[in-house]
Scaffold this motif. Sequence first.
Motif, mmCIF file in Angstrom:
data_model
loop_
_atom_site.group_PDB
_atom_site.id
_atom_site.type_symbol
_atom_site.label_atom_id
_atom_site.label_comp_id
_atom_site.label_asym_id
_atom_site.label_seq_id
_atom_site.Cartn_x
_atom_site.Cartn_y
_atom_site.Cartn_z
ATOM 1 N N SER A 170 29.592 9.689 -17.360
ATOM 2 C CA SER A 170 30.393 8.949 -16.380
ATOM 3 C C SER A 170 31.752 8.589 -16.974
ATOM 4 C CB SER A 170 29.659 7.669 -15.989
ATOM 5 O OG SER A 170 29.762 6.745 -17.058
ATOM 6 N N ASP A 171 32.616 8.002 -16.114
ATOM 7 C CA ASP A 171 33.960 7.614 -16.567
ATOM 8 C C ASP A 171 33.959 6.357 -17.446
ATOM 9 O OD1 ASP A 171 35.274 9.727 -15.403
ATOM 10 O OD2 ASP A 171 35.645 8.670 -13.510
ATOM 11 N N THR A 172 32.786 5.727 -17.622
ATOM 12 C CA THR A 172 32.743 4.557 -18.520
ATOM 13 C C THR A 172 32.040 4.892 -19.834
ATOM 14 O OG1 THR A 172 30.712 3.772 -17.496
ATOM 15 C CG2 THR A 172 32.792 2.857 -16.646
ATOM 16 N N LEU A 173 31.689 6.164 -19.992
ATOM 17 C CA LEU A 173 31.032 6.574 -21.245
ATOM 18 C C LEU A 173 32.112 6.801 -22.307
ATOM 19 C CD1 LEU A 173 28.438 9.512 -21.601
ATOM 20 C CD2 LEU A 173 30.125 8.942 -23.318
ATOM 21 N N ILE A 174 32.060 5.989 -23.356
ATOM 22 C CA ILE A 174 33.017 6.077 -24.459
ATOM 23 C C ILE A 174 32.282 6.658 -25.671
ATOM 24 C CG2 ILE A 174 34.587 4.754 -25.968
ATOM 25 C CD1 ILE A 174 35.403 4.127 -23.180
ATOM 26 N N ARG A 175 32.871 7.676 -26.292
ATOM 27 C CA ARG A 175 32.263 8.238 -27.502
ATOM 28 C C ARG A 175 33.051 7.787 -28.725
ATOM 29 N NH1 ARG A 175 32.226 14.614 -28.964
ATOM 30 N NH2 ARG A 175 34.203 14.033 -29.941
ATOM 31 N N LEU A 176 32.323 7.229 -29.686
ATOM 32 C CA LEU A 176 32.967 6.745 -30.917
ATOM 33 C C LEU A 176 32.485 7.562 -32.111
ATOM 34 C CD1 LEU A 176 32.372 2.904 -30.371
ATOM 35 C CD2 LEU A 176 34.493 4.168 -29.896
ATOM 36 N N SER A 177 33.425 8.064 -32.891
ATOM 37 C CA SER A 177 33.096 8.650 -34.181
ATOM 38 C C SER A 177 33.451 7.561 -35.189
ATOM 39 C CB SER A 177 33.914 9.921 -34.414
ATOM 40 O OG SER A 177 33.709 10.392 -35.735
ATOM 41 N N VAL A 178 32.429 6.905 -35.711
ATOM 42 C CA VAL A 178 32.680 5.736 -36.555
ATOM 43 C C VAL A 178 33.035 6.197 -37.970
ATOM 44 C CG1 VAL A 178 31.756 3.552 -37.408
ATOM 45 C CG2 VAL A 178 31.072 4.395 -35.146
ATOM 46 N N GLY A 179 34.198 5.804 -38.425
ATOM 47 C CA GLY A 179 34.718 6.258 -39.713
ATOM 48 C C GLY A 179 34.356 5.340 -40.867
ATOM 49 N N LEU A 180 35.146 5.428 -41.916
ATOM 50 C CA LEU A 180 34.819 4.767 -43.178
ATOM 51 C C LEU A 180 35.654 3.514 -43.432
ATOM 52 C CD1 LEU A 180 34.574 8.028 -45.358
ATOM 53 C CD2 LEU A 180 32.766 6.876 -44.071
ATOM 54 N N GLU A 181 36.328 2.990 -42.401
ATOM 55 C CA GLU A 181 37.126 1.778 -42.585
ATOM 56 C C GLU A 181 36.209 0.570 -42.840
ATOM 57 O OE1 GLU A 181 37.220 3.800 -39.901
ATOM 58 O OE2 GLU A 181 39.282 4.330 -39.388
ATOM 59 N N SER A 198 20.725 18.963 -32.007
ATOM 60 C CA SER A 198 20.048 17.665 -32.017
ATOM 61 C C SER A 198 20.693 16.774 -33.069
ATOM 62 C CB SER A 198 18.552 17.837 -32.318
ATOM 63 O OG SER A 198 17.901 16.597 -32.197
ATOM 64 N N PRO A 199 21.260 15.644 -32.699
ATOM 65 C CA PRO A 199 21.416 15.147 -31.326
ATOM 66 C C PRO A 199 22.551 15.871 -30.606
ATOM 67 C CG PRO A 199 22.198 13.521 -32.931
ATOM 68 C CD PRO A 199 21.755 14.697 -33.697
ATOM 69 N N THR A 200 22.534 15.763 -29.261
ATOM 70 C CA THR A 200 23.527 16.469 -28.459
ATOM 71 C C THR A 200 24.753 15.588 -28.232
ATOM 72 O OG1 THR A 200 22.555 15.701 -26.402
ATOM 73 C CG2 THR A 200 21.767 17.816 -27.263
ATOM 74 N N ASN A 201 25.737 16.233 -27.654
ATOM 75 C CA ASN A 201 27.055 15.663 -27.489
ATOM 76 C C ASN A 201 27.384 15.608 -25.995
ATOM 77 O OD1 ASN A 201 29.800 15.113 -27.803
ATOM 78 N ND2 ASN A 201 30.315 17.244 -28.164
ATOM 79 N N PRO A 202 27.757 14.512 -25.405
ATOM 80 C CA PRO A 202 27.988 13.220 -26.033
ATOM 81 C C PRO A 202 26.816 12.249 -25.923
ATOM 82 C CG PRO A 202 28.883 13.172 -23.819
ATOM 83 C CD PRO A 202 28.201 14.503 -23.992
ATOM 84 N N LEU A 203 25.702 12.650 -25.273
ATOM 85 C CA LEU A 203 24.689 11.633 -24.952
ATOM 86 C C LEU A 203 23.654 11.404 -26.050
ATOM 87 C CD1 LEU A 203 24.761 12.179 -21.192
ATOM 88 C CD2 LEU A 203 24.717 9.916 -22.271
ATOM 89 N N LEU A 204 23.805 12.093 -27.168
ATOM 90 C CA LEU A 204 22.937 11.883 -28.333
ATOM 91 C C LEU A 204 21.453 11.985 -27.969
ATOM 92 C CD1 LEU A 204 24.971 8.949 -29.980
ATOM 93 C CD2 LEU A 204 25.257 11.412 -30.317
ATOM 94 N N LYS A 205 21.161 13.012 -27.137
ATOM 95 C CA LYS A 205 19.770 13.318 -26.801
ATOM 96 C C LYS A 205 19.208 14.147 -27.945
ATOM 97 C CE LYS A 205 19.381 15.638 -22.940
ATOM 98 N NZ LYS A 205 19.312 16.191 -21.583
ATOM 99 N N LEU A 206 17.923 13.947 -28.266
ATOM 100 C CA LEU A 206 17.327 14.700 -29.362
ATOM 101 C C LEU A 206 16.465 15.842 -28.858
ATOM 102 C CD1 LEU A 206 18.278 12.173 -30.937
ATOM 103 C CD2 LEU A 206 16.193 12.344 -32.264
#
Length: 408
Positions: A375-386, A162-170
């Motif tokens: 789906s093919d339009t689901l984009i997963r972002l790991s937001v960094g420290l920039e 929790s949360p899950t990958n990639p849909l961030l379900k809790l």
Amino acid sequence: MAEPSAKRSPAEASEEGFPHFATQAIHSGQDPDQWRCQAMIPLISLSTTFKQNSPAVLSGGYEYTRGGNPTRKVYEDCLAACENAKYALSFSSGLASCMSVINTLSSGDHIVCCDDVYGGTNRYLNRVVARMGITTSMVDCSNADNVAAAIKPNTKLVWIESPTNPLLKLCDIKAVADAAHSANKDIIVVTDNTFMSSYFQHPLDLGADIVMHSITKYMNGHGDVLGGALCMNSKDLYDKLYFVQYAVGAVQSPFDCYMANRGLKTLAVRMKQHQKNAFAVARFLEAHSRVERVVYPGLPSHPQHELACRQGKGFGGMVVCFIKGGLEQSKTFLSSLKVFTLAESLGGFESLAELPSRMTHASITQEERTKLGISDTLIRLSVGLEEEEDLLTDLEQALKKAVPDSLL
Ligand SMILES: *Cc1c(COP(=O)(O)O)cnc(C)c1O
């Protein structure tokens, strides 16, 4: 390094007993009794074995590095404290820690696991563990009733994320732990806490028996260590898992323990900044005309936002969005990014973007992906420290290139 306890010139040392070159090269200056320095930073103790003053008397507390190592101990003690746990054990990868939990089970046992579990855990349970006569039921654990319904007399383990990958379900960790323990108090509830890290969520406080981490992600945070960890409060569980760690040997190397221990020092500042940037990215994308939908547990639009507020101290740094269009738009978007790098993995200081349907989740069948909503339009972002502004500018230019006005 430490100051030698007694200074001897090479000539004196050889006079005392190392008359020949090969012996001198091996023993001169190396006396194990000298290591009593007060270094502020833990030493990397690469030694695989430790001197005993008489047989089986471990004066220094260590015998052989698979069973225990000073650098690993320093790191495991720090891990336990970060996770509000009494004990921690470290392993050579997240999956090695998963394997070590499964190694406490026996043929004929049964596991209940969340259906959108990390792909590697899914593959391990269903394609390796299944061959050993241990069965797994994959269920939607976002509803604790499903967990209660899946428990059988031989269920020994409940594995959730929790949360899950990639849909961030809790998953409601407390509700799942209560459901499992009221069916059978001996069921071990494991929570994979990789996405939230020890900074944002403490599953043991919510009733889980074991917390598992892929240290590879936020906990180390610098993309240069593969590692796993298990944290727990029960001495009995610790003893069982320590035995497996020693007997199976999937331990973390002293060098990697040193690196991950160093990573933990900045976990708090990193997680605060990951979350700050993730909020900015999520709000930006949610308001964007070229984006269909955004999933981030910190947004009120997340279906389990209320649970996210209650269960953790934050929402993490992972953001998911569905862009308008299809596969072609996703590909153009991902290859147009300049600050985000197109790559798998997550939780490091650098921002990453990926397409789960073709990358991290490509091994799942199309049918299963459709069921889970990948789906093919689901984009997963790991937001960094920039810098926040640079991240938003990058997303803006890539969206503009990828999604034509005709699709708005
Ligand atoms: C990466 C990951 C794992 C596996 O960890 P490794 O260190 O790659 O073996 C397990 N669970 C989650 C949620 C992960 O993201």
